[in-house]
Scaffold this active site. Structure first.
Site, PDB file in Angstrom:
ATOM      1  N   LYS A  10       0.813  -1.215   0.000  1.00  0.00           N
ATOM      2  CA  LYS A  10       0.000   0.000   0.000  1.00  0.00           C
ATOM      3  C   LYS A  10       0.848   1.267   0.000  1.00  0.00           C
ATOM      4  O   LYS A  10       0.418   2.308  -0.495  1.00  0.00           O
ATOM      5  CB  LYS A  10      -0.928   0.002   1.210  1.00  0.00           C
ATOM      6  N   HIS A  43       0.596  -3.478  15.027  1.00  0.00           N
ATOM      7  CA  HIS A  43       1.141  -2.351  14.263  1.00  0.00           C
ATOM      8  C   HIS A  43       1.171  -1.157  15.200  1.00  0.00           C
ATOM      9  O   HIS A  43       0.128  -0.705  15.682  1.00  0.00           O
ATOM     10  CB  HIS A  43       0.281  -2.052  13.039  1.00  0.00           C
ATOM     11  N   GLU A  79       6.205  -5.663   8.542  1.00  0.00           N
ATOM     12  CA  GLU A  79       5.513  -5.085   7.386  1.00  0.00           C
ATOM     13  C   GLU A  79       6.018  -3.672   7.086  1.00  0.00           C
ATOM     14  O   GLU A  79       5.254  -2.703   7.088  1.00  0.00           O
ATOM     15  CB  GLU A  79       4.000  -5.047   7.650  1.00  0.00           C
TER      16      GLU A  79
END
Length: 562
Positions: A206, A334, A413
């Site tokens: 993304k 996250h 990530e």
């Protein structure tokens, strides 16, 4: 401490001694380093004594006094030009170290890189190319050939300006374009793998789904964090194995789940009972990863308000998954985009271990820890990757709560870390106006070819304050007026809210002059739309591969002064 069974499908790589690495069967399929291209015979399985190569691995990554991971720095300009010194390794030794995979530091295990299937015999022409000499790998070299990347000396602001001017003179563009330095992506990948050998990066697509960046990361063996069927489809079409993808969206649309099921995507995240019921109905074979909340209150983009279950909610979610017959295999979190407080990672990893223990008591086989994103990556004035402090924090927390003998696979990530320094944005001035204030002062208005609906959406949605430099058009004479005025920079749409900056000090600009925006690779064009029919989402691109992440002349001056 609870002992977990070793995951037999992904055993941790163990080295009997720090200075000795055994090549795996996948590694012998890798091509020889550039210095050995005279013989094209396939290398045989063998052991290599790293001390005989005089690789300064310990000083670069581990503190000599304490044995702990210290601030990791590796001089990009010295590496890539082949110069040796205290800041890093020469180019060939870096390639050798990569070809042998990463060395186990202390008792931390290394995850093997998925290099994909064996390929045909290497092309001798490619082995002799600058692309291979610069990268040391056939796959990455082929990416540079396919993208027609230009080989340049300096990747700092001066180097980018020179390349932009050359491009303007040759092609005479009159619209937005990017200069994408793919060498910075490789530098970041090498730094990551050396500083955190236990943590495999799964690039957050993304952040910037730029095809050149994606193809390079595929060639280097990265995994990928995808959040929609569009991103899944993009990576699968590039030949990425489903095993190298995590579908990291905790609340998926039904069509996304069906697509993932039909294309063999194994891992996905969840954080609600509702999501578990969707999964049980549409793809009960998913390997489910429970996302817990882990907020850094000072992150540039906090995410906990929307995603992540409270740790106190984990028992109910795990019990629901068990009752539905689902497979929970791990925990993710996250901390927020562009994390500022490193202690947030320590606390999140500790909480993840608590959830692991809870899941184990319910009979789940826990095999995966996903520490999410929040990473930033930049270079100092010497070209060193500034990544050591966060790596030290994470390595320490992993050693305390997820020691290698647990057999837990660890991924992350990162998006911004890889993408931000890769790209420089060039926007031409195509309109201007003078306005006289009540006090008689003149204020300037300038129109740019990009704005808030394009790459500068990062100002609204990512909290960025992009910096710019003036690039005078090489197609125009030197400006006669060198005065500075209070100025406003407008985007090109009909929306009066499309304003990049107000009341900034700028020299007199002409139609055809340019503004250059460095470090423009993260959450810029990825969030653009084609409002007003203006093609913001498809800017021009120039691919380069720099020998240095910074301007070489400036770096050499700093060395001499030191």
């Amino acid at each position: 401490m609870r002992r977990y069974p070793i995951v037999t499908s992904l055993p941790p790589v163990r080295s009997p001694r720090l200075n000795r690495v055994i090549m795996t069967s996948s590694e012998v399929l890798s091509p020889p380093p550039p210095a050995a291209v005279a013989s094209l015979a396939a290398p045989q399985l063998h052991s290599v004594d790293l001390q005989s190569l005089q690789l300064p691995l310990v000083p670069d990554v581990v503190s000599v006094e304490t044995g702990d991971v210290s601030a990791f720095t590796r001089s990009a300009w010295r590496n890539d030009t082949g110069k040796t010194g205290t800041y890093g390794l020469p180019t060939m030794l870096d390639m050798k170290a990569e070809a042998l995979e990463m060395v186990q530091l202390d008792n931390w295990s290394v995850q093997p890189v998925d290099r994909g299937p064996a390929t045909a015999a290497p092309d001798p022409k490619l082995l002799r190319s600058w692309q291979y000499q610069a990268t040391g790998k056939l796959a990455t070299a082929q990416v540079l050939v396919d993208l027609k990347a230009e080989h340049i000396k300096s990747g700092g602001p001066m180097g980018m300006k020179q390349e932009a001017i050359k491009h303007i003179v040759k092609h005479k563009p009159d619209d937005t374009f990017y200069v994408v330095d793919l060498a910075n992506v490789q530098r970041m990948f090498k730094a990551w793998r050396a500083a955190m050998p236990r943590v495999m990066p799964y690039y957050a697509v993304k952040c910037n789904p730029e095809p050149g960046i994606l193809k390079l990361l595929v060639a280097m063996g990265a995994g990928f964090d995808c959040a929609s069927k569009g991103e899944l489809d993009m990576m699968l079409r590039m030949g990425v194995s489903p095993s190298r993808i995590i579908f990291a969206h905790p609340c998926k649309r039904a069509s996304d789940i069906r697509y993932a099921r039909d294309h063999g995507i194994q891992y996905t995240t969840f954080d609600t009972v509702s999501e578990l019921y969707k999964i049980s109905q549409m793809n009960p074979d998913f390997k489910c990863v429970l996302r817990i909340r882990a907020d850094d209150p000072d992150a540039r983009v906090p995410l906990g308000l929307k995603y992540g279950a409270e740790v106190s909610e984990a028992p109910v979610l795990l019990q629901t998954a068990k009752d539905l017959g689902l497979h929970v295999v791990g925990v993710s979190f996250h901390v927020g985009s562009a994390c500022q407080n490193l202690s947030t990672f320590s606390g999140a990893i500790e909480n993840a271990r608590k959830v692991f223990d809870e899941a184990h008591t319910l009979g789940f086989h826990m095999e995966l820890l996903d520490i999410g994103g929040g990473f930033t990556g930049h270079f100092d004035e010497m070209g060193n990757v500034m990544f050591g402090e966060i790596a030290n924090t994470i390595n320490t927390a992993l050693a305390a709560h997820f020691p290698p003998e647990m057999g837990v696979r660890v991924i992350a990530e990162p998006g911004r870390y890889f993408a931000e320094t890769s790209s420089t944005l060039l926007t031409p001035v195509y309109g201007q106006r003078d306005r006289v204030a009540h006090d008689g002062a003149v204020k300037k208005d300038y129109w740019l070819t990009d704005g808030l609906y394009g790459s500068f959406n990062c100002i609204l949605y990512d909290g960025q304050s992009p910096a710019y430099k003036v690039v005078r058009s090489p197609l125009l004479p030197e400006p006669a007026d060198i005065r500075t005025f209070t100025s406003t920079l407008w985007g090109p749409t009909c929306d009066s809210a499309d304003c990049v900056y107000k009341d900034v000090q700028l020299p007199v600009l002409r139609n055809g002059d340019w503004l250059m925006w460095n470090n423009a690779g993260a959450y810029t064009v990825a969030g653009a739309c084609d409002f007003n029919g203006i093609e913001f989402t498809t800017p021009g691109k120039l691919y380069v591969w720099s020998d240095s992440a910074v301007d070489v002349e400036l770096a050499e001056e700093n060395v001499m002064e030191a």
